[in-house]
Design a protein around this motif. Structure first.
Motif, PDB file in Angstrom:
ATOM      1  N   UNK A   1       0.833  -1.205   0.000  1.00 36.86           N
ATOM      2  CA  UNK A   1       0.000   0.000   0.000  1.00 36.86           C
ATOM      3  C   UNK A   1       0.866   1.252   0.000  1.00 36.86           C
ATOM      4  N   UNK A   2       1.969   1.240   0.753  1.00 36.20           N
ATOM      5  CA  UNK A   2       2.884   2.387   0.768  1.00 36.20           C
ATOM      6  C   UNK A   2       3.431   2.654  -0.632  1.00 36.20           C
ATOM      7  N   UNK A   3       3.891   1.596  -1.299  1.00 32.92           N
ATOM      8  CA  UNK A   3       4.470   1.751  -2.639  1.00 32.92           C
ATOM      9  C   UNK A   3       3.420   2.192  -3.653  1.00 32.92           C
ATOM     10  N   UNK A   4       2.201   1.687  -3.526  1.00 35.16           N
ATOM     11  CA  UNK A   4       1.117   2.112  -4.400  1.00 35.16           C
ATOM     12  C   UNK A   4       0.829   3.595  -4.195  1.00 35.16           C
ATOM     13  N   UNK A   5       0.814   4.013  -2.924  1.00 30.40           N
ATOM     14  CA  UNK A   5       0.589   5.424  -2.628  1.00 30.40           C
ATOM     15  C   UNK A   5       1.648   6.319  -3.239  1.00 30.40           C
ATOM     16  N   UNK A   6       2.901   5.871  -3.207  1.00 29.22           N
ATOM     17  CA  UNK A   6       3.990   6.659  -3.792  1.00 29.22           C
ATOM     18  C   UNK A   6       3.795   6.855  -5.291  1.00 29.22           C
ATOM     19  N   UNK A   7       3.358   5.812  -5.969  1.00 29.92           N
ATOM     20  CA  UNK A   7       3.130   5.936  -7.414  1.00 29.92           C
ATOM     21  C   UNK A   7       1.964   6.879  -7.703  1.00 29.92           C
ATOM     22  N   UNK A   8       0.947   6.838  -6.850  1.00 31.03           N
ATOM     23  CA  UNK A   8      -0.179   7.757  -7.026  1.00 31.03           C
ATOM     24  C   UNK A   8       0.238   9.196  -6.729  1.00 31.03           C
ATOM     25  N   UNK A   9       1.065   9.397  -5.710  1.00 28.99           N
ATOM     26  CA  UNK A   9       1.555  10.745  -5.410  1.00 28.99           C
ATOM     27  C   UNK A   9       2.441  11.251  -6.543  1.00 28.99           C
TER      28      UNK A   9
ATOM     29  N   UNK B   1       3.068  15.083 -11.056  1.00 30.57           N
ATOM     30  CA  UNK B   1       3.168  15.321 -12.505  1.00 30.57           C
ATOM     31  C   UNK B   1       1.985  16.139 -12.999  1.00 30.57           C
ATOM     32  N   UNK B   2       0.789  15.861 -12.468  1.00 33.61           N
ATOM     33  CA  UNK B   2      -0.394  16.633 -12.842  1.00 33.61           C
ATOM     34  C   UNK B   2      -0.303  18.059 -12.314  1.00 33.61           C
TER      35      UNK B   2
END
Length: 197
Positions: free
Chosen positions: A73-81, A86-87
């Motif tokens: 979940x931490x790594x998934x959150x990092x990719x979303x952040x 970028x946005x």
């Protein structure tokens, strides 16, 4: 001084109407939900152009804390952040507000024993911030690290806690955001903490 607002449940759902509503209330900046920004980037760009109301920052909109106990979940959150940063770059936003975690654990309620050591906490949050510091540098944005009060998070409660992460990890694109609500609970002196950190 400029005043901005986060998105609120009573704001219009339509993005153009939302931006017009915020502007009409007199706000000069909009702290957008990160997921809303990423999933509606072109609409947000059009709303900014039409209303002149800038997206200043993002807050939330990702599904894993930078200090999450669950590594996946931490790594998934990092990719979303990363996608949010970028946005933000695409709309001229300044950065994203992130706490270590919110509502995941507190020493103030049972079981009062964290499932991870303090050293483990520091390692997880540091790894996240080092990664995001690089992304922020590449996108010309900032990561605004927010200390929360002891009832909502156990890792970063004081401005000095946040400063420790920045200094010990030599972070160049991570800055502290000081929230008076949390500071009122945690800091011995709000003015002194602001002056120092």
């Amino acid at each position: 001084m400029k005043l901005g607002t986060q998105n609120q449940a009573f704001f219009p759902e339509n993005i153009q109407e939302k931006f017009a509503y915020v502007k009409e209330m007199g706000f000069e900046g909009f702290e957008i939900d990160g997921k809303l920004l990423v999933e509606n980037l072109e609409e947000v760009k059009a709303a900014i152009e039409k209303t002149g109301l800038p997206v200043t920052t993002a807050c939330g909109g990702y599904d894993g804390w930078i200090g999450d106990f669950i590594e996946e979940r931490r790594l998934n959150g990092l990719e979303e952040i990363k996608a949010i940063l970028e946005a933000l770059q695409a709309v001229g936003g300044q950065g994203i507000v992130v706490p270590a975690a919110w509502g995941m654990f507190t020493y103030r309620l049972p079981p009062m024993v964290s499932p991870r050591s303090q050293a483990g906490d520091f390692k997880a949050v540091s790894e996240s911030l080092i990664y995001l510091d690089k992304i922020a540098g590449e996108t010309g944005t900032k990561v605004y690290l927010e200390p929360l009060n002891r009832y909502q998070d156990h890792m970063i409660n004081l401005l000095s806690d946040a400063q420790k992460y920045i200094e010990m990890n030599n972070l160049e694109n991570v800055e502290i955001i000081a929230d008076f609500y949390h500071m009122n609970i945690e800091e011995d002196s709000i003015p002194e903490a602001l002056r120092t950190y």
